[in-house]
Design an enzyme around this catalytic site. Structure first.
Site, PDB file in Angstrom:
ATOM      1  N   ASN A  57       0.875  -1.178   0.000  1.00  0.00           N
ATOM      2  CA  ASN A  57       0.000   0.000   0.000  1.00  0.00           C
ATOM      3  C   ASN A  57       0.912   1.228   0.000  1.00  0.00           C
ATOM      4  O   ASN A  57       1.451   1.597   1.030  1.00  0.00           O
ATOM      5  CB  ASN A  57      -0.893  -0.045   1.249  1.00  0.00           C
ATOM      6  CG  ASN A  57      -1.713   1.219   1.422  1.00  0.00           C
ATOM      7  OD1 ASN A  57      -1.793   2.047   0.514  1.00  0.00           O
ATOM      8  ND2 ASN A  57      -2.314   1.374   2.587  1.00  0.00           N
TER       9      ASN A  57
ATOM     10  N   LYS B  30       0.176   4.282  -0.351  1.00  0.00           N
ATOM     11  CA  LYS B  30      -0.421   5.513   0.193  1.00  0.00           C
ATOM     12  C   LYS B  30      -0.112   6.686  -0.750  1.00  0.00           C
ATOM     13  O   LYS B  30      -0.064   6.491  -1.958  1.00  0.00           O
ATOM     14  CB  LYS B  30       0.067   5.740   1.623  1.00  0.00           C
ATOM     15  CG  LYS B  30      -0.144   4.479   2.475  1.00  0.00           C
ATOM     16  CD  LYS B  30       0.101   4.659   3.929  1.00  0.00           C
ATOM     17  CE  LYS B  30      -0.167   3.341   4.647  1.00  0.00           C
ATOM     18  NZ  LYS B  30       0.006   3.443   6.088  1.00  0.00           N
TER      19      LYS B  30
ATOM     20  N   HIS C 119      -9.472   1.370   4.890  1.00  0.00           N
ATOM     21  CA  HIS C 119      -8.200   1.562   5.587  1.00  0.00           C
ATOM     22  C   HIS C 119      -8.412   2.575   6.717  1.00  0.00           C
ATOM     23  O   HIS C 119      -9.183   3.526   6.561  1.00  0.00           O
ATOM     24  CB  HIS C 119      -7.139   2.068   4.608  1.00  0.00           C
ATOM     25  CG  HIS C 119      -5.782   2.058   5.208  1.00  0.00           C
ATOM     26  ND1 HIS C 119      -5.350   3.038   6.070  1.00  0.00           N
ATOM     27  CD2 HIS C 119      -4.769   1.163   5.111  1.00  0.00           C
ATOM     28  CE1 HIS C 119      -4.124   2.753   6.464  1.00  0.00           C
ATOM     29  NE2 HIS C 119      -3.752   1.619   5.897  1.00  0.00           N
TER      30      HIS C 119
ATOM     31  N   GLU D  59      -6.793   4.964   7.661  1.00  0.00           N
ATOM     32  CA  GLU D  59      -6.540   6.358   7.283  1.00  0.00           C
ATOM     33  C   GLU D  59      -7.722   6.967   6.534  1.00  0.00           C
ATOM     34  O   GLU D  59      -7.767   8.176   6.312  1.00  0.00           O
ATOM     35  CB  GLU D  59      -5.246   6.449   6.451  1.00  0.00           C
ATOM     36  CG  GLU D  59      -4.022   6.288   7.347  1.00  0.00           C
ATOM     37  CD  GLU D  59      -2.809   5.711   6.653  1.00  0.00           C
ATOM     38  OE1 GLU D  59      -2.749   5.713   5.413  1.00  0.00           O
ATOM     39  OE2 GLU D  59      -1.919   5.243   7.383  1.00  0.00           O
TER      40      GLU D  59
ATOM     41  N   GLU E  62      -5.656  -4.633  10.770  1.00  0.00           N
ATOM     42  CA  GLU E  62      -4.705  -3.538  10.897  1.00  0.00           C
ATOM     43  C   GLU E  62      -4.971  -2.752  12.178  1.00  0.00           C
ATOM     44  O   GLU E  62      -5.775  -1.801  12.174  1.00  0.00           O
ATOM     45  CB  GLU E  62      -4.834  -2.604   9.687  1.00  0.00           C
ATOM     46  CG  GLU E  62      -4.457  -3.279   8.387  1.00  0.00           C
ATOM     47  CD  GLU E  62      -3.709  -2.325   7.472  1.00  0.00           C
ATOM     48  OE1 GLU E  62      -2.708  -2.738   6.905  1.00  0.00           O
ATOM     49  OE2 GLU E  62      -4.122  -1.150   7.370  1.00  0.00           O
TER      50      GLU E  62
ATOM     51  N   GLY F 185       2.266   2.589  10.681  1.00  0.00           N
ATOM     52  CA  GLY F 185       3.189   3.697  10.463  1.00  0.00           C
ATOM     53  C   GLY F 185       3.888   4.155  11.735  1.00  0.00           C
ATOM     54  O   GLY F 185       4.518   5.203  11.756  1.00  0.00           O
TER      55      GLY F 185
ATOM     56  N   SER G 108       3.262  -1.941  10.334  1.00  0.00           N
ATOM     57  CA  SER G 108       4.712  -2.007  10.544  1.00  0.00           C
ATOM     58  C   SER G 108       5.304  -3.390  10.233  1.00  0.00           C
ATOM     59  O   SER G 108       6.179  -3.875  10.949  1.00  0.00           O
ATOM     60  CB  SER G 108       5.064  -1.573  11.963  1.00  0.00           C
ATOM     61  OG  SER G 108       4.620  -0.241  12.189  1.00  0.00           O
TER      62      SER G 108
END
Ligand code: PGA
Length: 267
Positions: free
Chosen positions: A9, A11, A95, A97, A182, A188, A228
């Site tokens: 991914n 991003k 996701h 985010e 996740e 991150g 991560s």
């Protein structure tokens, strides 16, 4: 046997030129990877370039989001048919985010960092239905925040997000889906969920699928871990019973580290 799916991914990263170089570097590094699926999810502007650069390699193409309408007056959006047109087979949906409070400026997101663009369980469900209608495999992201983990609600959050994403979805096709566990606090941050715990929560997702669609669906559905993932922790995570691949952010931006993760999952 479930085929591990290793997804990068990217991003909001990489120009078309950078995307091309990445694919050209990755191809020889994973040429020997058998029994796994490799997926790259670039920004929309690089989708077509990644498709072209992938050529006849086994690299699959995914998008990072979609809108559930097919076309119309929806400025700034992209739809499932257009992603198919660009060569996508997969799309990441929900996701962390993209979930959360729409329009809240980032400094106000303290304690809820990483949840920015306003997706809800309802919009995630609409996106999943649209992806399936158009033959895209959705990678459905679920996971708890740090506060939710500390409150002991991890399992109920993950179960609720999984169930909500599947509202109205034919239970006969649940085995063909991909989920990504996740934990928001591990994305991150450099902080990985311990492999044993990641495996346990992936098992919770599988059990939820079993409750909805039966044991065959539960045996076939793939559950990735994301948060991560790096070359040095990939083998431990990917060797676990319920973890069928990884959704990789930061470590998927360099061809060599992504390739090491792909090879760690080699069957
Ligand atoms: P990360 O991101 O690997 O950089 O933690 C994972 C993800 O957001 O899918």
């Amino acid at each position: 046997m479930r085929i591990p799916l290793l997804a990068g991914n990217w991003k909001l990263n990489k120009t078309i030129e950078e995307a091309n170089s990445f694919v050209n570097e990755l191809k020889p590094l994973i040429a020997d990877a058998k029994g796994v699926e490799v997926l790259v999810c670039p920004v929309f502007t690089a989708l077509a370039a990644v498709k072209a650069a992938s050529g006849d390699s086994a690299i699959l193409l995914g998008a990072q989001d979609l809108y559930w309408k097919e076309s119309g007056a929806y400025t700034g959006e992209v739809s499932a048919p257009l992603l198919k047109d660009a060569g996508c087979t997969h799309v990441i949906i929900g996701h962390s985010e993209r979930r959360g409070r729409f329009g809240v400026p980032e400094p106000d997101l303290e304690g809820d960092a990483g949840r920015v663009f306003g997706d809800t369980d309802t919009s995630v469900n609409k996106k999943v239905v649209a992806a399936l209608q158009h033959g895209l495999v959705p990678i459905i992201c679920v996971g708890e925040t740090l506060a939710e983990r500390q409150a002991g609600t991890t399992d109920s959050i993950v179960q609720a997000q999984t169930r909500a994403a599947l509202t109205g979805v034919d239970t006969n096709i649940l085995g063909s889906l991909v989920f990504a566990y996740e934990p928001v606090w591990a994305i991150g941050t450099g902080e990985t969920c311990a492999a044993e715990e990641a495996n346990r929560v992936c098992g919770v997702i599988r059990a939820t699928i079993e409750a909805l669609g039966g044991s065959e669906a539960a045996q076939s559905v793939r559950v990735q871990y994301g948060g991560s993932v790096k070359p040095d922790n990939a083998a431990d995570l990917l060797g676990r019973e319920h973890i069928d691949g990884a959704l990789v952010g930061g470590a998927s931006l360099k061809a060599d580290s992504f390739a090491q993760i792909v090879l760690a999952a080699k069957n």
